[in-house]
Design a protein around this motif. Structure first.
Motif: not given
Length: 384
Positions: A68-95
Motif C-alpha cells: 500500500e502506498v498513499a500516492s503513486h508519485w511518492q514511493i521512496p523505494q522507486v522514485h527519487g532515491d539516488e541509490a536506485n541508479v545501480a538497480r535501474w533495470v532491475r526495478i523496471k523489471r520487478e516493480a
C-alpha cells in the motif's frame, strides 16, 4: 523489506481479470510479459488496487507482494532515491505501480498529434538511455498503470465530441483529430500489464473524425488480434541497429520492428515510423542509409502507400547524463557530446542540450536528402 503495509486482497475467485476483457489474456501475451516483466512487488494506492482494472493487474502476478502506498508519485523505494541508479533495470523489471489518474486534461500539441490525451500509464519497463520520462518522476520509473480507465476514456470521448469535424488538414492528419495516447509510456508494453490500451484502441475504433496515436519500440503481436478499424496510428521508432544495441535497452530488435510493419497494416492500423532519435557519430549517415534500405525491403506496396515518418534529432539533458553515468556510461559516449551540442530551453522550461543549430541544420538537410533518394515513398510529416 519495506515496512509499508501490505494490502489485504480479495479472496481468490473475486479478484480475477477484468470481466469485460479477461478473455484476452492468452499464452502468447503471458510469455511476452515474462520476458519483459518479472514482477515481485506491486505498489498500489488502495482505491487502485480495489478497482476492476487493479484486480486484473494483480491477478496477472499472483505471487507478487502488494504494498500500500498513499500516492503513486511518492514511493521512496522507486522514485527519487539516488541509490536506485545501480538497480535501474532491475526495478523496471520487478516493480509495478497502480494509481489513479487525477488530472484528466486533454492538452493541445500540434506537432506529432493535435492533442495529448490523459495518460493511461506512466513510466516504462524498457530502459532507453535517452528517455526523458525519468527526469520528471525520478530515477528508474517503472510502469505505473492508471486503473480508472473508464474516466480516462470518458474524458477523451467528451473532448472528441466537442471538436466537431476537422476544418482543414495539418501535419498531424488530413482529416482526423489525432490524440497521442502514449506520451509518457510505451503502449505496446503497457498492453502486457492491463487492458487499458485495448480499451483505448476500441474507443477510437468507434469514434468518427478522431484517431489515437502512439510511438513504440516493442513488438507486441497481441495488437494484431484487435480490431482498430483504422482508428489507431502506430508509430514504430527506428534507428540503426548498432546504435540501438547501445541506446535502446530492453527493446525489440530492429529486425523485429521492421518485420511487424506489414502485419500491423493488415490488422487495420495506420502505420508510421519515427526516425528517432537521430544520434550524430562517425558514420551515422551511412548507418541510416542502410536502415532505409532495410525499411524498403521490409514493407509492401500497401504499407509504403500509407507510410509517413517523423524525424527527431537527439535532445539530451545534463541531469539524465549524470544518472546514466551510474548505470550505463557507454551510452553517454554517444549521447553526451559537448563538442557538438549547445544548451536548449524546452517549452516546459527544462534546460536540455541539442546539436548546435547550424550543424543540426546541415545534418537535417543531409538526412532529408537521403530520405528523398532512398525512401521517396516515405512522406516526412515533420522534422526537427
Amino acid at each position: 523489506m519495506t515496512d509499508q503495509p501490505m494490502l489485504a486482497l480479495p479472496m481468490p475467485g473475486t479478484h480475477g481479470a477484468d470481466p469485460t476483457h479477461g478473455t484476452h489474456r492468452d499464452a502468447r501475451r503471458d510469455e511476452a510479459a515474462r520476458r519483459m516483466l518479472d514482477v515481485t512487488r506491486i505498489y498500489a494506492e488502495p482505491a487502485a488496487a480495489a478497482s476492476p482494472r487493479g484486480r486484473q493487474v494483480i491477478a496477472r502476478w499472483p505471487d507478487a507482494d502488494v504494498v500500500e502506498v498513499a500516492s503513486h508519485w511518492q514511493i521512496p523505494q522507486v522514485h527519487g532515491d539516488e541509490a536506485n541508479v545501480a538497480r535501474w533495470v532491475r526495478i523496471k523489471r520487478e516493480a509495478l505501480v497502480l494509481g489513479e489518474k487525477k488530472t484528466l486534461t486533454v492538452r493541445p500539441n500540434g506537432r506529432s498529434a493535435d492533442f495529448i490525451a490523459p495518460s493511461s500509464a506512466n513510466g516504462c519497463a524498457m530502459a532507453c538511455a535517452y528517455c526523458y520520462v525519468p527526469r520528471r518522476k525520478g530515477y528508474s520509473n517503472p510502469i505505473t498503470t492508471f486503473t480508472n480507465i473508464e474516466r480516462i476514456t470518458a474524458a477523451i470521448r467528451r473532448h472528441v465530441d466537442r471538436q466537431g469535424p476537422k476544418a482543414e488538414p495539418n501535419q498531424c492528419d488530413e482529416r482526423a483529430w489525432v490524440y497521442d495516447i502514449g506520451e509518457n509510456s510505451d503502449c505496446s508494453v503497457d498492453a502486457l500489464v492491463s487492458d487499458n490500451v485495448l480499451d483505448l484502441v476500441t474507443l477510437f475504433a468507434g469514434l468518427s473524425g478522431a484517431k489515437a496515436s502512439f510511438a513504440t519500440k516493442f513488438v507486441n503481436r497481441d495488437l494484431l488480434d484487435w480490431d482498430p478499424k483504422g482508428g489507431t496510428r502506430v508509430r514504430l521508432s527506428l534507428m540503426p541497429a548498432a546504435t540501438a544495441r547501445t541506446l535502446d535497452i530492453r527493446t525489440s530488435p530492429m529486425a523485429d520492428r521492421l518485420a511487424v510493419l506489414d502485419d500491423l497494416v493488415e490488422a487495420g492500423y495506420e502505420v508510421h515510423v519515427n526516425l528517432s532519435p537521430v544520434v550524430v557519430h562517425d558514420g551515422w549517415l551511412e548507418a541510416w542509409a542502410e536502415l532505409l534500405g532495410q525499411l524498403g525491403d521490409a514493407t509492401s506496396g500497401r504499407t509504403k502507400a500509407q507510410l509517413a515518418c517523423e524525424v527527431i534529432f537527439l535532445t539530451h539533458n545534463e541531469q539524465l547524463h549524470e544518472v546514466n553515468l551510474g548505470w550505463h556510461p557507454q551510452a553517454e559516449q554517444m549521447l553526451w557530446r559537448p563538442d557538438l551540442q549547445e544548451e536548449k530551453r524546452s517549452e516546459n522550461g527544462a534546460v536540455n542540450v541539442r546539436y548546435r543549430w547550424q550543424q543540426k541544420q546541415r545534418h537535417l538537410a543531409d538526412l532529408s536528402a537521403l530520405l528523398a533518394a532512398r525512401a521517396p515513398w516515405c512522406r516526412v510529416r515533420y522534422a526537427f
